[in-house]
Design a protein around this motif. Structure first.
Motif, short mmCIF file in Angstrom:
data_model
loop_
_atom_site.label_atom_id
_atom_site.label_comp_id
_atom_site.label_asym_id
_atom_site.label_seq_id
_atom_site.Cartn_x
_atom_site.Cartn_y
_atom_site.Cartn_z
N ALA A 168 28.03 17.33 56.99
CA ALA A 168 27.41 17.39 55.66
C ALA A 168 26.00 17.94 55.70
CB ALA A 168 27.39 16.00 55.03
N LEU A 169 25.68 18.79 54.74
CA LEU A 169 24.30 19.23 54.51
C LEU A 169 23.70 18.24 53.52
CD1 LEU A 169 22.08 21.47 54.76
CD2 LEU A 169 23.12 22.54 52.76
N VAL A 170 22.67 17.50 53.94
CA VAL A 170 22.18 16.42 53.09
C VAL A 170 20.90 16.75 52.33
CG1 VAL A 170 23.29 14.63 54.46
CG2 VAL A 170 20.96 15.31 55.01
N ALA A 171 20.14 17.76 52.79
CA ALA A 171 18.91 18.10 52.06
C ALA A 171 18.47 19.51 52.40
CB ALA A 171 17.79 17.12 52.38
N ASN A 172 17.86 20.17 51.43
CA ASN A 172 17.36 21.52 51.60
C ASN A 172 16.01 21.61 50.87
OD1 ASN A 172 17.18 24.20 52.26
ND2 ASN A 172 19.11 24.80 51.32
N VAL A 173 14.93 21.89 51.63
CA VAL A 173 13.60 21.93 51.02
C VAL A 173 12.84 23.15 51.51
CG1 VAL A 173 13.39 19.43 50.73
CG2 VAL A 173 12.65 20.48 52.87
N PRO A 174 11.94 23.70 50.69
CA PRO A 174 11.14 24.85 51.14
C PRO A 174 10.00 24.42 52.06
CG PRO A 174 10.52 24.24 48.92
CD PRO A 174 11.67 23.35 49.30
N GLN A 175 9.50 25.36 52.86
CA GLN A 175 8.27 25.12 53.63
C GLN A 175 7.08 25.28 52.69
OE1 GLN A 175 9.83 23.95 56.67
NE2 GLN A 175 8.04 24.79 57.63
N VAL A 176 6.02 24.56 52.99
CA VAL A 176 4.81 24.66 52.20
C VAL A 176 3.61 24.79 53.14
CG1 VAL A 176 4.62 22.13 52.04
CG2 VAL A 176 3.43 23.57 50.38
N LEU A 177 2.69 25.66 52.81
CA LEU A 177 1.46 25.81 53.59
C LEU A 177 0.46 24.78 53.08
CD1 LEU A 177 -0.68 27.14 55.38
CD2 LEU A 177 -0.97 28.91 53.63
N ALA A 270 -1.89 21.70 49.11
CA ALA A 270 -0.85 22.73 49.19
C ALA A 270 -1.39 24.02 48.61
CB ALA A 270 0.39 22.28 48.44
N LEU A 271 -1.20 25.14 49.36
CA LEU A 271 -1.69 26.44 48.91
C LEU A 271 -0.59 27.42 48.56
CD1 LEU A 271 -4.58 27.09 51.48
CD2 LEU A 271 -4.75 26.08 49.19
N MET A 272 0.58 27.30 49.22
CA MET A 272 1.65 28.27 48.99
C MET A 272 3.01 27.64 49.29
SD MET A 272 2.32 31.94 50.93
CE MET A 272 2.76 31.18 52.49
N MET A 273 3.98 27.90 48.41
CA MET A 273 5.35 27.47 48.61
C MET A 273 6.14 28.67 49.12
SD MET A 273 6.74 24.44 48.11
CE MET A 273 5.76 23.75 46.77
N ALA A 274 6.79 28.54 50.26
CA ALA A 274 7.59 29.65 50.80
C ALA A 274 8.73 29.97 49.85
CB ALA A 274 8.12 29.30 52.18
N GLY A 275 9.07 31.27 49.75
CA GLY A 275 10.20 31.65 48.91
C GLY A 275 9.79 32.44 47.69
N ALA A 276 10.78 32.63 46.81
CA ALA A 276 10.57 33.50 45.66
C ALA A 276 10.14 32.76 44.40
CB ALA A 276 11.86 34.27 45.37
N LYS A 277 10.24 31.44 44.37
CA LYS A 277 9.91 30.71 43.15
C LYS A 277 9.20 29.40 43.45
CE LYS A 277 14.49 28.53 43.02
NZ LYS A 277 15.72 28.31 42.23
N ARG A 278 8.56 28.87 42.44
CA ARG A 278 7.85 27.60 42.57
C ARG A 278 8.85 26.45 42.62
NH1 ARG A 278 2.08 27.89 39.40
NH2 ARG A 278 1.66 30.11 39.77
N ASN A 279 8.40 25.35 43.18
CA ASN A 279 9.26 24.17 43.26
C ASN A 279 9.01 23.26 42.06
OD1 ASN A 279 9.85 21.22 44.28
ND2 ASN A 279 10.98 22.59 45.63
N PRO A 280 10.07 22.77 41.41
CA PRO A 280 9.88 21.93 40.22
C PRO A 280 9.03 20.69 40.45
CG PRO A 280 12.18 22.60 40.46
CD PRO A 280 11.48 23.02 41.71
N ALA A 281 9.05 20.16 41.68
CA ALA A 281 8.27 18.95 41.96
C ALA A 281 6.77 19.27 42.07
CB ALA A 281 8.76 18.30 43.25
N PHE A 282 6.43 20.54 42.34
CA PHE A 282 5.03 20.95 42.46
C PHE A 282 4.84 22.28 41.73
CE2 PHE A 282 5.90 18.17 45.98
CZ PHE A 282 4.76 17.36 46.05
N PRO A 283 4.90 22.26 40.42
CA PRO A 283 4.86 23.51 39.63
C PRO A 283 3.54 24.25 39.71
CG PRO A 283 4.72 21.60 38.19
CD PRO A 283 5.04 21.08 39.56
N ASP A 284 2.46 23.60 40.16
CA ASP A 284 1.16 24.25 40.22
C ASP A 284 0.94 25.02 41.53
OD1 ASP A 284 0.51 23.22 37.73
OD2 ASP A 284 -0.41 21.41 38.58
N VAL A 285 1.85 24.89 42.47
CA VAL A 285 1.71 25.57 43.76
C VAL A 285 2.43 26.91 43.68
CG1 VAL A 285 2.10 25.45 46.25
CG2 VAL A 285 1.59 23.36 44.97
N PRO A 286 1.72 28.03 43.83
CA PRO A 286 2.37 29.34 43.70
C PRO A 286 3.32 29.65 44.85
CG PRO A 286 0.10 29.59 44.42
CD PRO A 286 0.29 28.14 44.08
#
Length: 373
Positions: A168-177, A270-286
């Motif tokens: 099972a894949l139980v969680a998937n999260v982006p990296q954050v700087l 937090a300064l940057m969220m890896a990926g193409a879009k912002r994360n809903p839990a941290f909408p202010d992090v580009p």
């Protein structure tokens, strides 16, 4: 007295009580033939009787085996189950393993005991789990790091694709700087990039260990931003985060699952969220794409495996209970707070995903030039 003509001049051979005998007189040929005929006539009936009893035995044994299999499946778990987490407490793996354990215990009335076995970028704990008895009472919670490890560690004592069964894949999260705001005096990513370029080699970034996604995320950032920062490996994301908060390192590329609470608490920024879009839990992090790095995509995922040889029926029960636990309202709330999603892949799909990740990261490792420290 019988006449000499009635007595055979040569011995007459016959079968009597299963033995070859001679006797003087006429053999009872007709009687023998009748006896043989009677025996032959009985054979088909006996064969049919034996065949029928054999079929009955097979059916009975099959039913018994099915009953035992069903009983074994329904009985799991009959005792506490161990979940090997290959990193110290406080890291990203732990952040999902513990709420999953709590829900598992609530649903099954049996404990899911967390066994933290940190070291060597998560490969130490993986080796221990691979050698556990395949009875369904030892689970392994690995991560993306275990798809990277084959390209970084040439002499692993296990094979993530051959010695485990993916469930099972139980969680998937982006990296954050993230940075320590007391050590890096900047307000946003633009200011950070200027600071790094003016101070090459002076900033240290912590990771969960050599060959982990934290390490590779840093190497990719160096490559794409044309900057130079120094890698400091720890024995897990938990210790690395403590080092960041304490100011022993200035920055970190972390999975959002382990950083979320510290970001909300103001201990790190937090300064940057890896990926193409912002994360809903941290909408202010580009996102990285917004900041001019559209190819900077790094995610941290976590999954459940069992040692190879674990019975298929028990595998099915584990998947069933893990899915129930992960999709419970309590777990959903924890996942959402950490900007994560619970996986919906079948065991086969998860296995295909892991194989694809192993190949993908081998290319990334080679291109980044990352080496073990």
């Amino acid at each position: 007295a019988r006449s000499s003509a009635s007595i055979p001049s040569k011995p007459v051979y016959g079968i009597w009580n299963g033995r070859l005998r001679t006797f003087a007189g006429r053999p009872r040929v007709a009687s023998r033939k009748a006896s043989v005929s009677r025996r032959e006539s009985r054979r088909p009936r006996c064969a049919a009787r034996f065949a029928l009893s054999g079929r009955r035995r097979n059916a009975r044994d099959g039913a018994a085996a099915s009953a035992l299999g069903a009983q074994a499946q329904s009985a799991w778990p009959a005792k506490p189950v161990t979940l090997v987490v290959p990193f110290p407490a406080g890291g990203g793996t732990d952040a999902f393993a513990r709420p999953l354990s709590a829900q598992f215990a609530r649903l099954t009335s049996k404990q899911l005991v967390i066994d933290n076995r940190g070291g060597a970028g998560g490969t130490l704990g993986a080796g221990i789990a691979a050698k556990a008895a395949p009875d369904g009472y030892t689970l392994f919670m690995g991560a993306v790091h275990h798809a990277i490890a084959p390209s970084m560690y040439p002499k692993l004592d296990y094979d993530i694709e051959k010695d485990f069964v993916p469930l099972a894949l139980v969680a998937n999260v982006p990296q954050v700087l993230v940075i320590n705001p007391k050590k890096v005096p900047v307000n946003d990513f633009k200011g950070f990039l200027e600071f790094v370029r003016k101070n090459p080699g002076k900033l240290n970034y912590g990771s969960a260990g050599s060959g982990t996604s934290h390490h590779l995320a840093g190497e990719l950032f160096k490559q794409q931003s044309k900057t130079f920062i120094t890698h400091i490996p720890y024995r897990g994301a938990g210790p690395a985060l403590q080092g960041l908060i304490a100011g022993d390192v200035e920055m970190m590329f972390d999975g959002l699952g382990s950083s979320a609470n510290h970001i909300k608490g103001g201990r790190i920024k937090a300064l940057m969220m890896a990926g193409a879009k912002r994360n809903p839990a941290f909408p202010d992090v580009p996102s990285a794409a917004e900041l001019g790095f559209p190819e900077y995509t790094v995610t941290t995922w976590y999954g459940i495996w069992v040692p190879k040889g674990t019975p298929a029926d028990i595998q099915a029960r584990i998947v069933e209970e893990i899915n129930k636990a992960g999709l419970s309202d309590e777990a959903k709330a924890v996942w959402a707070a950490q900007g994560a999603e619970f996986g919906t892949l079948s065991p086969q799909q998860f296995g295909n995903f892991v194989s694809a990740e192993v190949k993908r990261w081998s290319v990334v490792v080679k291109a980044s030039g990352a080496k073990l420290d």
